[in-house]
Design a protein around this motif. Structure first.
Motif, PDB file in Angstrom:
ATOM      1  N   LEU A   1       2.822   6.484   1.809  1.00 62.16           N
ATOM      2  CA  LEU A   1       3.085   7.153   2.329  1.00 62.16           C
ATOM      3  C   LEU A   1       1.894   8.931   2.540  1.00 62.16           C
ATOM      4  O   LEU A   1       2.873  10.017   2.976  1.00 62.16           O
ATOM      5  CB  LEU A   1       3.530   8.365   0.046  1.00 62.16           C
ATOM      6  N   ASP A   2       1.071   8.371   2.613  1.00 63.01           N
ATOM      7  CA  ASP A   2       0.028   9.905   3.066  1.00 63.01           C
ATOM      8  C   ASP A   2       0.605   9.550   4.901  1.00 63.01           C
ATOM      9  O   ASP A   2       0.125  10.836   5.548  1.00 63.01           O
ATOM     10  CB  ASP A   2      -1.483   9.197   3.290  1.00 63.01           C
ATOM     11  N   LEU A   3       0.517   8.116   5.580  1.00 61.38           N
ATOM     12  CA  LEU A   3       1.515   8.395   6.907  1.00 61.38           C
ATOM     13  C   LEU A   3       1.940   8.902   7.684  1.00 61.38           C
ATOM     14  O   LEU A   3       2.970   9.991   8.318  1.00 61.38           O
ATOM     15  CB  LEU A   3       1.485   6.516   6.970  1.00 61.38           C
TER      16      LEU A   3
ATOM     17  N   ALA B   1       3.228  11.552   6.110  1.00 58.31           N
ATOM     18  CA  ALA B   1       3.207  12.813   5.378  1.00 58.31           C
ATOM     19  C   ALA B   1       2.273  13.396   6.783  1.00 58.31           C
ATOM     20  O   ALA B   1       2.675  14.718   7.078  1.00 58.31           O
ATOM     21  CB  ALA B   1       2.231  13.333   4.192  1.00 58.31           C
ATOM     22  N   ASP B   2       1.619  12.585   7.094  1.00 56.47           N
ATOM     23  CA  ASP B   2       0.719  12.813   8.245  1.00 56.47           C
ATOM     24  C   ASP B   2       1.505  13.029   9.521  1.00 56.47           C
ATOM     25  O   ASP B   2       1.551  14.616  10.345  1.00 56.47           O
ATOM     26  CB  ASP B   2      -0.267  11.863   8.637  1.00 56.47           C
TER      27      ASP B   2
ATOM     28  N   THR C   1       0.014  -1.266   8.777  1.00 56.43           N
ATOM     29  CA  THR C   1       0.214  -0.279   7.251  1.00 56.43           C
ATOM     30  C   THR C   1       1.015  -1.232   6.365  1.00 56.43           C
ATOM     31  O   THR C   1       1.208  -0.970   5.846  1.00 56.43           O
ATOM     32  CB  THR C   1       1.646  -0.064   8.456  1.00 56.43           C
TER      33      THR C   1
ATOM     34  N   GLN D   1       0.979   4.633  -1.725  1.00 58.18           N
ATOM     35  CA  GLN D   1       0.582   5.383  -1.261  1.00 58.18           C
ATOM     36  C   GLN D   1      -0.001   5.737   0.048  1.00 58.18           C
ATOM     37  O   GLN D   1      -0.093   6.331   1.304  1.00 58.18           O
ATOM     38  CB  GLN D   1      -1.025   5.979  -2.344  1.00 58.18           C
ATOM     39  N   GLY D   2      -0.616   4.542   1.171  1.00 55.37           N
ATOM     40  CA  GLY D   2      -1.011   4.856   2.216  1.00 55.37           C
ATOM     41  C   GLY D   2       0.210   5.058   3.296  1.00 55.37           C
ATOM     42  O   GLY D   2      -0.139   5.478   4.102  1.00 55.37           O
TER      43      GLY D   2
ATOM     44  N   PRO E   1       6.342  13.982   8.565  1.00 55.85           N
ATOM     45  CA  PRO E   1       7.501  14.561   7.569  1.00 55.85           C
ATOM     46  C   PRO E   1       8.666  14.644   6.993  1.00 55.85           C
ATOM     47  O   PRO E   1       9.330  14.683   5.216  1.00 55.85           O
ATOM     48  CB  PRO E   1       6.550  15.555   7.132  1.00 55.85           C
TER      49      PRO E   1
ATOM     50  N   ASP F   1       0.746  -1.321   0.046  1.00 60.09           N
ATOM     51  CA  ASP F   1       0.327  -0.105  -0.069  1.00 60.09           C
ATOM     52  C   ASP F   1       0.848   1.259  -0.404  1.00 60.09           C
ATOM     53  O   ASP F   1       1.327   1.794   1.247  1.00 60.09           O
ATOM     54  CB  ASP F   1      -1.162   0.434   1.207  1.00 60.09           C
TER      55      ASP F   1
ATOM     56  N   ALA G   1       9.464  11.729   4.779  1.00 60.23           N
ATOM     57  CA  ALA G   1       8.707  11.352   3.731  1.00 60.23           C
ATOM     58  C   ALA G   1       9.085  10.849   2.484  1.00 60.23           C
ATOM     59  O   ALA G   1       9.016   9.979   1.854  1.00 60.23           O
ATOM     60  CB  ALA G   1       7.680  12.475   3.866  1.00 60.23           C
TER      61      ALA G   1
END
Length: 257
Positions: free
Chosen positions: A55-57, A59-60, A91, A52-53, A63, A50, A66
């Motif tokens: 990368l979203d983690l 970023a949130d 994850t 994108q998941g 960072p 996953d 990232a």
């Protein structure tokens, strides 16, 4: 992308993973990878089902790593990733990291000018508890964590429990005679109240198991037996709690960066 090409790429990733796996540490999940990246681990391979998941983690929650994650993360099918790890982290991230040089770890532990204690786990048995202690030690800035006995402190379950913070401190397996120099304070119910001591920065802080306490060999090596304040008729604190209380006592007056 054709199915044939995807299959070939997955086969190549599996081959690369298995080529590194025996000589590397498994980073199981995003948080272990996050800390390994922050503390300079060499990471030859990062896999995720996953991307994108992940990368979203980052970023949130992190960072600062990232960019490093985006540069390393390879997307693979979920079923392929599950064949490479004992149990897939929620994850859906797994990575391999090169274990730091043992020479460097021993040098840090044996430095006579240590500015923070070394935690000694005497004959630990529970992998998860050992991981929790390493996480605590890293948080307090301890010089390192040493285990005696057969438990491998770099076992993947320990690394998972420590959230990858092995790379933030020196983690090593030694016998009692091999322990670094320094005053050894061993936790023991019959010891003197820890609040009567100022723990020096070069101390060794030793903890036995909840059931049997410290071993006779370590007791003979100890300079001081100390106890934690505890209500009567309560049997014991768990290992991580004992380590946390002791490191908090040491940390009084210290600043953390």
């Amino acid at each position: 992308m054709s199915v044939g090409k995807a299959g070939t790429e997955s086969t190549d990733v599996v081959r690369r993973w298995r080529a590194h796996a025996d000589d590397c540490v498994l980073l199981d999940g995003f948080h272990a990878l996050k800390h390994a990246l922050r503390f300079g681990a060499e990471i030859p391979l990062v896999l995720t089902s996953d991307r994108q998941g992940a990368l979203d983690l980052a970023a949130d929650l992190a960072p600062d790593v990232a960019g490093a994650l985006a540069a390393r993360a390879v997307d693979v099918p979920d079923d392929v990733l599950r064949t490479l790890v004992p149990r897939l982290h929620p994850t859906r991230v797994a990575a391999l990291a090169v274990r730091p040089s043992r020479t460097a770890r021993l040098a840090a532990l044996s430095d006579t000018a240590r500015r923070a204690p070394v935690v000694v786990l005497d004959q630990p048995r529970n992998l998860g508890n050992a991981g929790a202690v390493i996480r605590l030690a890293a948080g307090f800035g301890a010089t390192g964590v040493v285990t005696t006995g057969p438990l491998d402190p770099w076992h993947s379950t320990v690394v998972r429990g420590a959230a990858g913070l092995h790379f933030a401190t020196a983690v090593e397996q030694l016998s009692v005679p091999e322990l670094p120099a320094g005053p050894l304070f061993a936790l023991d119910p019959e010891g003197k109240d820890i609040r009567s001591y100022v723990l020096p920065d070069d101390a060794l802080l030793a903890f036995g198991s909840e059931r049997s306490g410290i071993s006779p060999e370590l007791r003979d090596r100890a300079d001081h037996l100390v106890s934690l304040p505890m209500r009567s008729q309560v049997s014991s604190y768990n290992l991580a709690t004992s380590v946390g209380m002791t490191l908090f006592h040491w940390s009084a007056g210290h600043e953390f960066g």
